[in-house]
Design an enzyme around this catalytic site. Structure first.
Site, short mmCIF file in Angstrom:
data_model
loop_
_atom_site.label_atom_id
_atom_site.label_comp_id
_atom_site.label_asym_id
_atom_site.label_seq_id
_atom_site.Cartn_x
_atom_site.Cartn_y
_atom_site.Cartn_z
CB THR A 1 13.41 -30.87 17.48
OG1 THR A 1 12.10 -31.16 17.94
CG2 THR A 1 13.81 -31.87 16.40
NE ARG B 1 2.86 -34.61 22.31
CZ ARG B 1 3.65 -35.48 22.92
NH1 ARG B 1 3.20 -36.20 23.93
NH2 ARG B 1 4.90 -35.65 22.52
CG HIS C 1 -12.05 -29.21 -5.03
ND1 HIS C 1 -12.44 -29.59 -3.76
CD2 HIS C 1 -12.38 -27.91 -5.15
CE1 HIS C 1 -12.96 -28.54 -3.14
NE2 HIS C 1 -12.94 -27.51 -3.96
N GLY C 2 -11.54 -32.92 -8.06
CA GLY C 2 -11.00 -33.43 -9.33
C GLY C 2 -9.69 -32.72 -9.68
CD GLU D 1 2.95 -28.96 19.81
OE1 GLU D 1 2.24 -29.37 20.74
OE2 GLU D 1 2.82 -27.85 19.28
C1 LIG Z 1 6.71 -27.99 10.70
C2 LIG Z 1 7.46 -28.44 11.90
C3 LIG Z 1 7.53 -27.61 13.00
C4 LIG Z 1 8.25 -28.02 14.14
N1 LIG Z 1 8.38 -27.15 15.19
C5 LIG Z 1 9.14 -27.50 16.25
C6 LIG Z 1 9.40 -26.56 17.30
O1 LIG Z 1 8.90 -25.42 17.29
N2 LIG Z 1 10.21 -26.93 18.33
C7 LIG Z 1 10.78 -28.16 18.38
O2 LIG Z 1 11.51 -28.44 19.34
N3 LIG Z 1 10.57 -29.08 17.39
C8 LIG Z 1 9.77 -28.78 16.33
N4 LIG Z 1 9.57 -29.67 15.30
C9 LIG Z 1 10.22 -30.97 15.37
C10 LIG Z 1 9.25 -32.13 15.54
O3 LIG Z 1 8.70 -32.13 16.83
C11 LIG Z 1 10.01 -33.43 15.19
O4 LIG Z 1 10.26 -33.39 13.79
C12 LIG Z 1 9.23 -34.67 15.55
O5 LIG Z 1 9.15 -34.81 16.94
C13 LIG Z 1 9.83 -35.94 14.93
O6 LIG Z 1 11.19 -35.99 15.15
P1 LIG Z 1 12.20 -36.32 13.92
O7 LIG Z 1 11.88 -35.41 12.81
O8 LIG Z 1 13.56 -36.33 14.46
O9 LIG Z 1 11.80 -37.78 13.46
P2 LIG Z 1 12.33 -39.17 14.14
O10 LIG Z 1 12.20 -39.11 15.61
O11 LIG Z 1 13.67 -39.49 13.58
O12 LIG Z 1 11.26 -40.18 13.54
C14 LIG Z 1 11.28 -40.65 12.19
C15 LIG Z 1 10.12 -41.64 12.02
O13 LIG Z 1 10.30 -42.77 12.89
C16 LIG Z 1 9.16 -42.95 13.70
N5 LIG Z 1 9.61 -43.44 15.02
C17 LIG Z 1 10.60 -42.96 15.78
N6 LIG Z 1 10.72 -43.69 16.91
C18 LIG Z 1 9.74 -44.63 16.86
C19 LIG Z 1 9.33 -45.68 17.74
N7 LIG Z 1 9.92 -45.89 18.91
N8 LIG Z 1 8.29 -46.46 17.35
C20 LIG Z 1 7.68 -46.25 16.17
N9 LIG Z 1 8.01 -45.28 15.30
C21 LIG Z 1 9.04 -44.46 15.65
C22 LIG Z 1 8.53 -41.57 13.81
O14 LIG Z 1 7.15 -41.67 14.15
C23 LIG Z 1 8.76 -41.04 12.39
O15 LIG Z 1 7.77 -41.54 11.55
C24 LIG Z 1 8.86 -29.29 14.17
C25 LIG Z 1 8.76 -30.14 13.05
C26 LIG Z 1 8.08 -29.73 11.92
C27 LIG Z 1 8.01 -30.64 10.74
#
Ligand SMILES: Cc1cc2nc3c(=O)[nH]c(=O)nc-3n(C[C@H](O)[C@H](O)[C@H](O)COP(=O)(O)OP(=O)(O)OC[C@H]3O[C@@H](n4cnc5c(N)ncnc54)[C@H](O)[C@@H]3O)c2cc1C
Length: 373
Positions: free
Chosen positions: A110, A225, A321-322, A346
């Site tokens: 990411t 996943r 749990h309220g 993921e």
């Molecule tokens: C706690 C945590 C741990 C993580 N660990 C890792 C890691 O170890 N390595 C790593 O590489 N990444 C990691 N990530 C990143 C994670 O995989 C991404 O945050 C995730 O894939 C979503 O990407 P984004 O945050 O850029 O959201 P975006 O891609 O910008 O999405 C924003 C919103 O738009 C929606 N959306 C986007 N495109 C579409 C579409 N075509 N149709 C419908 N809805 C859509 C999404 O579902 C989401 O609700 C982690 C994230 C978190 C929060």
């Protein structure tokens, strides 16, 4: 697994409380139990890759310690790309150490501008003699502070979208790599940003073929996943146990709240949803272990359904749990926060639905094509 989680990991998780460090004692307990071996082939010090064992382990660990659970997951996310795409030297060098828990790994896909839309990543890797020069920012990297190494994805051909991405092994301490601990999650999580600035990565660290990184990334997610779904099972099970116990003890209007249908039907919904999710998770894991090839659809279904289920179940547990359920320091409140991020990482729920729908439609078109020919 249940014993390791309950007797070793649980007390350590309680002792360390809400720190986003990854305590060495938790890693040591996991090493001692040989837990990392379930992710690696026997030839390289593992017990053989087993999706079912991984799911059982994550379900048990996540009940008591998100840190232990995420550490196992990251060992898979960083290690499995080497299993599926590494050459002999890479496997011999890294896999035995990862299987023994002597090296900890992570997975850096990411970026600030590229989460769901992997193809829009901006990190680049440019060949220069016997190295690739990496530039770019990787965001939200789990266990990135604690990990000794990881797999990082960067563009080796900027014009080819997903087909221009390559995978590399990076190690902590490489010149040009800085690790910034800037992100604080609502629940426990070692989460960092990695900055690669003219970082010279030996060409021998490239995993698989040049521009073949996207396939490696997705193959890895097939395994991991479904295991996020398993982790969600553990979270939901912990919430259900707490809710059942509380409902038997708490009295209103002279009766335990469990005697009211408004509460007991919630327990019935929670238990049923949990079992439905469990069937999806272990179906995907079983198919993978039986060598059914890519199990992308089943893995996405398991991840999507189980993580959303955990959100609903934990929410119901808080409700049962309220007032005390929304109090800081209560286990059920912690679970509520822990259940949120797995619906995002993921691949978000929406992305899992896209994957499932695309595969269903592709299968239907193939069937139609077969009938016409
Ligand atoms: C706690 C945590 C741990 C993580 N660990 C890792 C890691 O170890 N390595 C790593 O590489 N990444 C990691 N990530 C990143 C994670 O995989 C991404 O945050 C995730 O894939 C979503 O990407 P984004 O945050 O850029 O959201 P975006 O891609 O910008 O999405 C924003 C919103 O738009 C929606 N959306 C986007 N495109 C579409 C579409 N075509 N149709 C419908 N809805 C859509 C999404 O579902 C989401 O609700 C982690 C994230 C978190 C929060």
């Amino acid at each position: 697994m249940e014993r390791l989680s309950r007797e070793k990991v649980k007390p350590l998780a309680e002792q360390y409380g809400e720190t986003d460090e990854v305590p060495q004692e938790i890693i040591d307990a996991m090493k001692e139990a040989g837990i990392f071996r379930i992710l690696f082939p026997e030839q390289y010090g593992g017990d053989g890759v087993s999706a079912v064992k991984l799911c059982i382990a994550r379900e048990a660990l996540s009940r008591f310690s998100v840190v232990a659970d995420v550490t196992l997951a990251m060992q898979g996310l960083g290690g499995y790309p080497i299993v599926v795409a590494g050459d002999k030297e890479q496997k011999e060098k890294y896999l035995p150490l990862l299987a023994g828990g002597d090296l900890l790994s992570t997975y850096a896909l990411t970026e600030p501008g590229a989460g769901s839309d992997v193809a829009s990543m901006e990190s680049t890797a440019v060949k220069d003699g016997d190295c690739y020069i990496l530039n770019g920012t990787k965001r939200f990297i789990s266990n990135g502070f604690r990990a000794d190494m990881g797999v990082v994805f960067a563009k080796t051909d900027r014009d080819r979208g997903n087909r221009g991405i390559s995978a590399f092994i990076y190690t902590k301490g490489m010149e040009g790599l800085s690790i910034r601990k800037r992100i604080k999650l609502m629940a426990l999580h070692d989460l960092v940003e990695l900055q690669f600035t003219d970082c010279r990565v030996p060409a021998t660290n490239m995993l698989g073929a040049e521009n073949g990184g996207f396939k490696t990334a997705m193959q890895t997610l097939d395994l991991l996943r479904m295991s996020v779904g398993a982790s969600a099972l553990g979270t939901a099970r912990a919430a259900l146990d707490l809710a059942v116990r509380f409902s038997l003890r708490r009295k209103t209007f002279g009766n335990p709240i469990s005697s009211y249908q408004g509460v007991s039907f919630k327990l019935a919904d929670m238990a049923t949803e949990l079992d439905a999710a469990r069937l999806l998770v272990y179906r995907a894991a079983d198919l993978m272990d039986k060598g059914a090839g890519r199990v992308t659809k089943e893995s996405s279904m398991a991840k999507y359904y189980a993580t959303e289920m955990a959100g609903r179940v934990v929410d119901m547990a808080v409700q049962i749990h309220g007032g005390i359920g929304v109090t800081r320091g209560m286990d059920v409140e912690r679970l509520f926060r822990e259940a949120r991020a797995p619906r995002v990482y993921e691949g978000t729920t929406e992305i899992q639905k896209m994957v499932i729908a695309n595969l269903i439609l592709r299968e239907a078109k193939e069937r139609e094509g077969d009938q016409q020919s």
